[in-house]
Scaffold this active site. Structure first.
Site, PDB file in Angstrom:
ATOM      1  CG  ASP A 105      37.072  35.305  38.294  1.00  0.00           C
ATOM      2  OD1 ASP A 105      38.062  36.049  38.266  1.00  0.00           O
ATOM      3  OD2 ASP A 105      36.733  34.652  39.293  1.00  0.00           O
ATOM      4  CG  LEU A 106      32.590  33.443  34.481  1.00  0.00           C
ATOM      5  CD1 LEU A 106      31.187  32.846  34.600  1.00  0.00           C
ATOM      6  CD2 LEU A 106      33.577  32.383  34.000  1.00  0.00           C
TER       7      LEU A 106
END
Length: 411
Positions: free
Chosen positions: A173-174
Site C-alpha cells: 500500500d505504502l
C-alpha cells in the site's frame, strides 16, 4: 486548511476518492506539500479505515488518523445521482482526481476519466488498483497481503528455513501511494508543458515488482529464483544482524576498506588476511562460516559498546530499535520530524511528519485528520461558490446520505 504560499503545491486542488491506505497515503503526501486535498467519504460510515482498530483515540481510529492529515472531508453519497453530480462539479474545478476503486467502478457511476475530462481538459486523474487497468488480472481486488505474496516479496522475506513472511508494515500500500504521488507530480509538470491533463495508472503489483531490483536481476541473469536469506545480504558479508550481550545490532561491512577497519575493531586482524575472507566475494561465498566466527565475539560486549566502537571507526552499524524508540528518537525530534496537532475529538495527536524538506526548513505545521463530513459545506462554498440554498437542494436530493441532516452537511 493551510494557505501558506511557501508550500510547494499551494493552490493545487486535489479531489480524493480514496480509502484505506494506498490512495490516502498518496493524497496525504500531496497535502503535506501544500495541496488542498478534499476527501470524499461515504456519509454513512466514511473511509473503511475509520473502523480499523483497536486502538481508538476517543473513538477515532489510530489507523485512519495516521494517513489522513492535511485533508478536508466531504460526506457525499456516490451511490446517489445527486452525490455524483457534486463530485462531477468538484472535478470540473480540480487539478487532480485520485481514486483507488477497482477498475470500472467509476465508469459505472459516470465518473470515468473521459466523462470528467470533458468538463476539465487540464484534469489529471490518477487511478490506483491492485493489478492495473489492463491484463488478465485487472478485475482482481488488491489488498496489501495479497500483493506482497503475488509480487514475490514474501518469498524472499523471512528465515531461510521458515515460511514466507510479510513485511512488518503495509509496504505494498505504502510504496504504491508513494509512486502515485510521484506520478501526479510528473503529470503536473507535463501539463505545464502541454496544457492538457492526462490519465495515470498505478498498479500495486507493478509497484511491488519494481522493488525486486537486484533480486529480479539475479533471476534474469541465472534463471534461478533467489532464496530467503533472513537478515543477510546476497552479495555482501558481514552485512547482517548480530546479537550483542544485551540486544541486537546491524553491521554493514560493505567493502574491503570497512573489512579492514572491522577486523581492527573486533581485534581479529588475523581474519583480514584469511584466504577465506580477504576479499568481498570470498566473504559472501563463506558467509555462514564467517558468521559462526563473529557471533561469539559480538556476544562479549553490549550494543552500545559495539556501536560506539564502530562509530569511532566509521563503520556503518546501528541498533534494532522498537517503534517507540524511533518515535522518541532525538535525531527525529531534533529535525522536527515528530509533530503534534490538536484534533477536535482525539485531542493532541503526534505523528511522523513528511520526510521532505526544502531549503533546510522543517516540515510546516499540519492540519489534523478530518472528522467525517467536517468540511462539506465549506468546500462546496469555496470550490464551487455554492450558498446555503444550493447545498440544501442537494441535501434534499440525497447527496449527503439519509442519515445526515442538511444542517450538518452545510456545516
Amino acid at each position: 486548511m493551510r494557505s501558506s504560499d511557501a508550500e510547494a503545491l499551494s493552490g493545487l486542488k486535489v479531489l480524493d476518492l480514496c480509502r484505506v491506505v494506498s490512495g490516502p497515503f498518496a493524497t496525504m503526501h500531496l497535502g503535506d506539500l501544500g495541496a488542498d486535498v478534499v476527501k470524499i467519504e461515504d456519509p454513512r460510515n466514511g473511509d473503511e479505515s475509520r473502523r480499523y482498530g483497536p486502538p481508538f483515540v476517543a473513538g477515532e481510529s489510530a489507523y485512519f488518523l495516521s494517513v489522513n492529515r492535511n485533508k478536508r472531508s466531504c460526506a457525499v453519497d456516490l451511490k446517489s445521482a445527486a452525490g455524483r453530480d457534486i463530485v462531477r462539479a468538484l472535478a470540473s474545478v480540480a487539478d487532480v482526481v485520485i481514486d483507488n476503486f477497482r477498475p470500472g467502478t467509476l465508469d459505472k457511476w459516470g465518473l470515468s476519466y473521459e466523462a470528467l475530462r470533458g468538463e476539465n481538459r487540464g484534469l489529471i486523474q490518477c487511478s490506483i488498483s491492485g493489478f492495473g487497468r489492463t491484463g488478465p488480472d485487472a478485475d482482481r481486488p488488491g489488498y496489501d497481503l495479497i500483493i506482497q505474496g503475488e509480487s514475490g516479496v514474501m518469498d524472499i522475506t523471512g528465515d531461510p528455513d521458515g515460511p514466507p513472511m510479510k513485511v512488518g508494515t503495509s509496504i505494498a500500500d505504502l510504496v504504491t501511494g508513494l509512486y502515485a504521488s510521484q506520478a501526479v507530480l510528473a503529470a503536473l509538470v507535463k501539463r505545464q508543458r502541454t496544457g492538457t491533463g492526462g490519465r495515470v495508472d498505478v498498479s500495486m503489483l507493478d509497484a511491488m515488482a519494481s522493488l525486486l531490483t537486484f533480486n529480479a536481476g539475479m533471476y534474469f541473469a541465472t534463471g534461478e529464483n533467489p532464496k530467503r536469506r533472513g537478515n543477510v545480504h546476497p552479495t555482501i558479508s558481514p552485512y547482517e544482524t548480530f546479537e550483542a550481550s544485551d540486544g541486537w545490532i546491524n553491521v554493514g561491512v560493505a567493502n574491503d576498506k570497512f573489512w579492514t577497519l572491522f577486523c581492527s575493531v573486533i581485534d581479529r586482524k588475523d581474519l583480514e588476511a584469511d584466504g577465506h575472507f580477504d576479499a568481498a566475494p570470498k566473504r559472501a561465498a563463506n558467509r555462514a562460516a564467517l558468521a559462526a566466527l563473529l557471533q561469539p565475539i559480538f556476544a562479549t560486549r553490549t550494543r552500545e559498546a559495539w556501536l560506539a566502537a564502530f562509530r569511532a571507526a566509521g563503520i556503518p552499524a546501528g541498533s534494532i530499535k522498537k517503534v517507540g524508540e524511533v518515535c522518541e528518537a532525538p535525531q527525529l525530534v531534533t529535525r522536527g520530524m515528530v509533530q503534534s496537532v490538536a484534533h477536535r475529538v482525539a485531542g493532541d495527536l503526534r505523528f511522523v511528519a513528511r520526510p521532505i524538506r526544502f531549503d533546510d526548513e522543517a516540515p510546516a505545521p499540519s492540519t489534523p485528520p478530518p472528522i467525517l463530513g467536517e468540511h462539506t459545506g465549506e468546500v462546496l462554498s469555496e470550490w464551487l461558490g455554492w450558498q446555503a440554498p444550493a447545498i440544501e437542494k442537494f441535501a434534499k436530493a440525497g447527496a449527503f446520505g439519509s442519515r445526515m441532516s442538511s444542517e450538518r452537511s452545510a456545516g
